[in-house]
Design a protein around this motif. Structure first.
Motif, PDB file in Angstrom:
ATOM      1  N   ALA A   1     -33.116 -94.544 -74.266  1.00 32.84           N
ATOM      2  CA  ALA A   1     -33.537 -93.991 -75.553  1.00 32.84           C
ATOM      3  C   ALA A   1     -34.913 -93.351 -75.408  1.00 32.84           C
ATOM      4  CB  ALA A   1     -33.581 -95.091 -76.611  1.00 32.84           C
ATOM      5  N   VAL A   2     -35.051 -92.142 -75.966  1.00 33.74           N
ATOM      6  CA  VAL A   2     -36.325 -91.436 -75.966  1.00 33.74           C
ATOM      7  C   VAL A   2     -36.798 -91.361 -77.415  1.00 33.74           C
ATOM      8  CG1 VAL A   2     -37.529 -89.308 -75.393  1.00 33.74           C
ATOM      9  CG2 VAL A   2     -35.600 -90.066 -73.981  1.00 33.74           C
ATOM     10  N   THR A   3     -38.015 -91.867 -77.689  1.00 34.45           N
ATOM     11  CA  THR A   3     -38.454 -91.987 -79.075  1.00 34.45           C
ATOM     12  C   THR A   3     -39.929 -91.638 -79.242  1.00 34.45           C
ATOM     13  OG1 THR A   3     -38.665 -93.543 -80.921  1.00 34.45           O
ATOM     14  CG2 THR A   3     -38.975 -94.442 -78.722  1.00 34.45           C
ATOM     15  N   HIS A   4     -40.275 -91.226 -80.456  1.00 36.25           N
ATOM     16  CA  HIS A   4     -41.664 -91.018 -80.841  1.00 36.25           C
ATOM     17  C   HIS A   4     -42.157 -92.164 -81.716  1.00 36.25           C
ATOM     18  CE1 HIS A   4     -41.730 -86.890 -79.355  1.00 36.25           C
ATOM     19  NE2 HIS A   4     -40.565 -86.690 -79.948  1.00 36.25           N
ATOM     20  N   SER A   5     -41.234 -93.082 -82.052  1.00 37.87           N
ATOM     21  CA  SER A   5     -41.577 -94.142 -82.994  1.00 37.87           C
ATOM     22  C   SER A   5     -41.928 -95.440 -82.276  1.00 37.87           C
ATOM     23  CB  SER A   5     -40.398 -94.391 -83.945  1.00 37.87           C
ATOM     24  OG  SER A   5     -40.625 -95.557 -84.714  1.00 37.87           O
ATOM     25  N   PRO A   6     -43.074 -96.030 -82.574  1.00 37.27           N
ATOM     26  CA  PRO A   6     -43.437 -97.320 -81.961  1.00 37.27           C
ATOM     27  C   PRO A   6     -42.593 -98.471 -82.490  1.00 37.27           C
ATOM     28  CG  PRO A   6     -45.047 -96.721 -83.633  1.00 37.27           C
ATOM     29  CD  PRO A   6     -44.136 -95.539 -83.484  1.00 37.27           C
ATOM     30  N   PHE A   7     -41.952 -98.260 -83.654  1.00 30.51           N
ATOM     31  CA  PHE A   7     -41.184 -99.348 -84.253  1.00 30.51           C
ATOM     32  C   PHE A   7     -39.872 -99.611 -83.510  1.00 30.51           C
ATOM     33  CE2 PHE A   7     -43.618 -97.256 -87.674  1.00 30.51           C
ATOM     34  CZ  PHE A   7     -44.467 -98.309 -87.996  1.00 30.51           C
ATOM     35  N   ILE A   8     -39.372 -98.613 -82.813  1.00 35.52           N
ATOM     36  CA  ILE A   8     -38.130 -98.768 -82.058  1.00 35.52           C
ATOM     37  C   ILE A   8     -38.247 -99.882 -81.021  1.00 35.52           C
ATOM     38  CG2 ILE A   8     -36.701 -97.655 -80.277  1.00 35.52           C
ATOM     39  CD1 ILE A   8     -35.856 -96.805 -83.006  1.00 35.52           C
ATOM     40  N   PHE A   9     -39.434-100.008 -80.415  1.00 40.47           N
ATOM     41  CA  PHE A   9     -39.597-101.022 -79.368  1.00 40.47           C
ATOM     42  C   PHE A   9     -40.571-102.140 -79.771  1.00 40.47           C
ATOM     43  CE2 PHE A   9     -42.172 -97.249 -78.421  1.00 40.47           C
ATOM     44  CZ  PHE A   9     -43.461 -97.785 -78.355  1.00 40.47           C
ATOM     45  N   GLN A  10     -40.792-102.298 -81.079  1.00 40.00           N
ATOM     46  CA  GLN A  10     -41.603-103.422 -81.539  1.00 40.00           C
ATOM     47  C   GLN A  10     -40.724-104.672 -81.635  1.00 40.00           C
ATOM     48  OE1 GLN A  10     -44.803-103.731 -81.985  1.00 40.00           O
ATOM     49  NE2 GLN A  10     -45.303-101.606 -81.557  1.00 40.00           N
ATOM     50  N   ASN A  11     -40.220-105.089 -80.489  1.00 40.74           N
ATOM     51  CA  ASN A  11     -39.311-106.229 -80.413  1.00 40.74           C
ATOM     52  C   ASN A  11     -39.256-106.697 -78.965  1.00 40.74           C
ATOM     53  OD1 ASN A  11     -37.538-104.240 -79.157  1.00 40.74           O
ATOM     54  ND2 ASN A  11     -37.029-103.588 -81.247  1.00 40.74           N
ATOM     55  N   ASN A  12     -38.214-107.403 -78.587  1.00 43.32           N
ATOM     56  CA  ASN A  12     -38.151-107.922 -77.222  1.00 43.32           C
ATOM     57  C   ASN A  12     -37.848-106.854 -76.170  1.00 43.32           C
ATOM     58  OD1 ASN A  12     -35.537-107.529 -78.138  1.00 43.32           O
ATOM     59  ND2 ASN A  12     -34.700-109.243 -76.979  1.00 43.32           N
ATOM     60  N   LEU A  13     -37.732-105.586 -76.586  1.00 40.64           N
ATOM     61  CA  LEU A  13     -37.520-104.488 -75.636  1.00 40.64           C
ATOM     62  C   LEU A  13     -38.843-103.884 -75.165  1.00 40.64           C
ATOM     63  CD1 LEU A  13     -34.549-102.628 -77.382  1.00 40.64           C
ATOM     64  CD2 LEU A  13     -34.451-104.344 -75.572  1.00 40.64           C
ATOM     65  N   ARG A  14     -39.938-104.404 -75.688  1.00 42.61           N
ATOM     66  CA  ARG A  14     -41.247-103.833 -75.363  1.00 42.61           C
ATOM     67  C   ARG A  14     -41.533-103.847 -73.867  1.00 42.61           C
ATOM     68  NH1 ARG A  14     -44.458-101.102 -74.226  1.00 42.61           N
ATOM     69  NH2 ARG A  14     -46.576-100.735 -74.962  1.00 42.61           N
ATOM     70  N   TYR A  15     -41.094-104.904 -73.175  1.00 41.51           N
ATOM     71  CA  TYR A  15     -41.439-105.038 -71.759  1.00 41.51           C
ATOM     72  C   TYR A  15     -40.703-104.044 -70.866  1.00 41.51           C
ATOM     73  CZ  TYR A  15     -37.009-107.314 -70.562  1.00 41.51           C
ATOM     74  OH  TYR A  15     -35.689-107.565 -70.332  1.00 41.51           O
ATOM     75  N   ILE A  16     -39.640-103.412 -71.371  1.00 43.07           N
ATOM     76  CA  ILE A  16     -38.938-102.397 -70.565  1.00 43.07           C
ATOM     77  C   ILE A  16     -39.140-101.002 -71.147  1.00 43.07           C
ATOM     78  CG2 ILE A  16     -37.192-103.933 -69.590  1.00 43.07           C
ATOM     79  CD1 ILE A  16     -35.283-102.982 -71.784  1.00 43.07           C
ATOM     80  N   THR A  17     -40.150-100.859 -72.009  1.00 44.98           N
ATOM     81  CA  THR A  17     -40.462 -99.566 -72.604  1.00 44.98           C
ATOM     82  C   THR A  17     -41.592 -98.900 -71.827  1.00 44.98           C
ATOM     83  OG1 THR A  17     -39.851-100.408 -74.794  1.00 44.98           O
ATOM     84  CG2 THR A  17     -41.171 -98.405 -74.728  1.00 44.98           C
ATOM     85  N   HIS A  18     -41.445 -97.604 -71.530  1.00 53.27           N
ATOM     86  CA  HIS A  18     -42.435 -96.888 -70.739  1.00 53.27           C
ATOM     87  C   HIS A  18     -42.836 -95.584 -71.403  1.00 53.27           C
ATOM     88  CE1 HIS A  18     -41.861 -99.555 -67.243  1.00 53.27           C
ATOM     89  NE2 HIS A  18     -40.578 -99.551 -67.577  1.00 53.27           N
ATOM     90  N   SER A  19     -44.063 -95.188 -71.205  1.00 55.54           N
ATOM     91  CA  SER A  19     -44.546 -93.897 -71.673  1.00 55.54           C
ATOM     92  C   SER A  19     -44.324 -92.858 -70.583  1.00 55.54           C
ATOM     93  CB  SER A  19     -46.030 -93.976 -72.002  1.00 55.54           C
ATOM     94  OG  SER A  19     -46.568 -92.689 -72.181  1.00 55.54           O
ATOM     95  N   LEU A  20     -44.082 -91.618 -70.991  1.00 56.75           N
ATOM     96  CA  LEU A  20     -43.903 -90.549 -70.012  1.00 56.75           C
ATOM     97  C   LEU A  20     -45.160 -90.351 -69.178  1.00 56.75           C
ATOM     98  CD1 LEU A  20     -41.933 -87.841 -72.044  1.00 56.75           C
ATOM     99  CD2 LEU A  20     -41.052 -89.360 -70.282  1.00 56.75           C
ATOM    100  N   GLU A  21     -46.309 -90.733 -69.731  1.00 53.63           N
ATOM    101  CA  GLU A  21     -47.564 -90.609 -69.011  1.00 53.63           C
ATOM    102  C   GLU A  21     -47.551 -91.424 -67.701  1.00 53.63           C
ATOM    103  OE1 GLU A  21     -50.232 -88.736 -69.767  1.00 53.63           O
ATOM    104  OE2 GLU A  21     -49.115 -87.869 -71.450  1.00 53.63           O
ATOM    105  N   GLU A  22     -46.774 -92.506 -67.704  1.00 54.05           N
ATOM    106  CA  GLU A  22     -46.716 -93.381 -66.530  1.00 54.05           C
ATOM    107  C   GLU A  22     -46.065 -92.700 -65.339  1.00 54.05           C
ATOM    108  OE1 GLU A  22     -45.210 -97.363 -67.300  1.00 54.05           O
ATOM    109  OE2 GLU A  22     -45.565 -97.068 -69.450  1.00 54.05           O
ATOM    110  N   PHE A  23     -45.305 -91.650 -65.587  1.00 54.06           N
ATOM    111  CA  PHE A  23     -44.565 -91.016 -64.512  1.00 54.06           C
ATOM    112  C   PHE A  23     -45.215 -89.724 -64.012  1.00 54.06           C
ATOM    113  CE2 PHE A  23     -41.615 -93.411 -67.166  1.00 54.06           C
ATOM    114  CZ  PHE A  23     -40.991 -94.211 -66.204  1.00 54.06           C
ATOM    115  N   LYS A  24     -46.408 -89.433 -64.543  1.00 48.05           N
ATOM    116  CA  LYS A  24     -47.131 -88.254 -64.061  1.00 48.05           C
ATOM    117  C   LYS A  24     -47.725 -88.512 -62.689  1.00 48.05           C
ATOM    118  CE  LYS A  24     -48.408 -85.988 -68.400  1.00 48.05           C
ATOM    119  NZ  LYS A  24     -49.526 -85.497 -69.244  1.00 48.05           N
ATOM    120  N   GLN A  25     -47.676 -87.529 -61.842  1.00 45.84           N
ATOM    121  CA  GLN A  25     -48.253 -87.648 -60.494  1.00 45.84           C
ATOM    122  C   GLN A  25     -49.780 -87.582 -60.592  1.00 45.84           C
ATOM    123  OE1 GLN A  25     -46.740 -88.278 -57.674  1.00 45.84           O
ATOM    124  NE2 GLN A  25     -44.655 -88.225 -58.495  1.00 45.84           N
TER     125      GLN A  25
END
Length: 320
Positions: A296-320
């Motif tokens: 899932a690709v989202t702009h909303s922080p509420f989507i992962f304000q639950n037990n899925l937070r630990y597997i949620t990543h920002s696109l910034e993390e994948f920048k070289q």
């Protein structure tokens, strides 16, 4: 992965209007394209599903199909477990070994549930009432029973077994109703009509009162439509739901009423969903146990304000 089906929910395909009314042949063109793609990949059945609903017609058909299967299942069980074995049980005196303590497991709800579904040609209204009275009497005292009582108790128990079978078989449609009702607004409720094997959307009393207030404001216009809408004033169709409610029912219908596992790809799952819905949406999908993978690709922080937070990543993390 061969048994896994991919569901894709792209942002640009979330539609609220019935496109068939605008482009009458559009649905057929899409279906033809899907068939050609399946043949291209030598697939015997559909392995990819892009959720495009044309006025929710596909979803309604899927729900109606399941209800029709449940109806057939009930009458098949009735014919094989009860009517079909009646003479054989009488001749073999199978009723003689019946344990009367089993009757205590049959409550009024279970008995009413099964008797309502039996056509009057199978057992008359008078016969249904006598059967209820018989069960009540036997539950109070089964120390002294006749041969006739043994035969009746044996077949009442067979009726209860059909009820038990049907309850298990209907668990998927009940699960769908329960999940969707967590998202449907308080002025509406999905109901499974067990007597008619039908899923309905009922307006709550709150909604009806609101409709009455609006009617007072536009009394002249509503009077013209009153007779037309009178019979359906307490129910609506899938097409009348909000875009968020349609999205929920569409996805969960595919997930719950399918035997397949799914890999789900969602772009902006928060669209048309309130904040409380966003917080539970992905978890409800995963809790069904039919999701082999979820992206899932989202702009909303509420989507992962639950037990899925630990597997949620920002696109910034994948920048070289």
């Amino acid at each position: 992965m061969a048994e896994t089906k991919i569901i894709y929910l792209p942002t640009y395909r979330r539609i609220e209007k019935d496109l068939v009314n605008i482009f009458p042949h559009l649905e057929r063109y899409v279906k033809d394209y899907e068939i050609s793609q399946n043949r291209r990949f030598n697939s015997k059945e559909e392995t990819f599903l892009e959720l495009v609903e044309f006025g929710m017609n596909d979803i309604q058909k899927k729900i109606d199909k399941r209800c029709f299967e449940l109806k057939n299942y009930f009458y098949d069980k009735l014919n094989t477990n009860l009517i079909g074995s009646y003479l054989d049980d009488i001749l073999n005196k199978s009723y003689n070994s019946f344990d009367f303590r089993k009757i205590s497991q049959i409550d009024d709800e279970a008995l009413s549930y099964i008797l309502k579904r039996l056509d009057d040609s199978v057992i008359s209204l008078d016969g249904k009432q006598k059967l209820k009275d018989f069960v009540n009497r036997l539950q109070i005292n089964h120390s002294s029973v006749s041969i006739e009582d043994k035969i009746n108790a044996h077949f009442v128990w067979k009726l209860f077994q059909i009820y038990d079978y049907q309850q298990k078989e209907e668990s998927d449609i009940i699960e769908l109703i329960n999940i969707c009702n967590q998202y449907i607004e308080n002025d509406k409720e999905l109901i499974y009509n067990k007597d008619e094997f039908k899923v309905e959307i009922k307006l709550t009393k709150n909604n009806q009162n609101q409709s009455y207030s609006i009617r007072n404001l536009f009394e002249d216009k509503f009077l013209k439509l009153e007779e037309k809408d009178k019979s359906n004033s307490n129910s609506i169709e899938l097409k009348d739901l909000s875009s968020g409610e349609k999205q929920i029912i569409s996805l969960f219908t595919h997930l719950v009423l399918s035997q397949k596992n799914y890999f789900i790809i969602i772009d902006e799952p928060e669209l048309s969903l309130s904040v409380p819905w966003q917080e539970r949406f992905l978890n409800d999908i995963l809790n069904l146990g039919k999701c082999s993978g979820l992206l899932a690709v989202t702009h909303s922080p509420f989507i992962f304000q639950n037990n899925l937070r630990y597997i949620t990543h920002s696109l910034e993390e994948f920048k070289q």
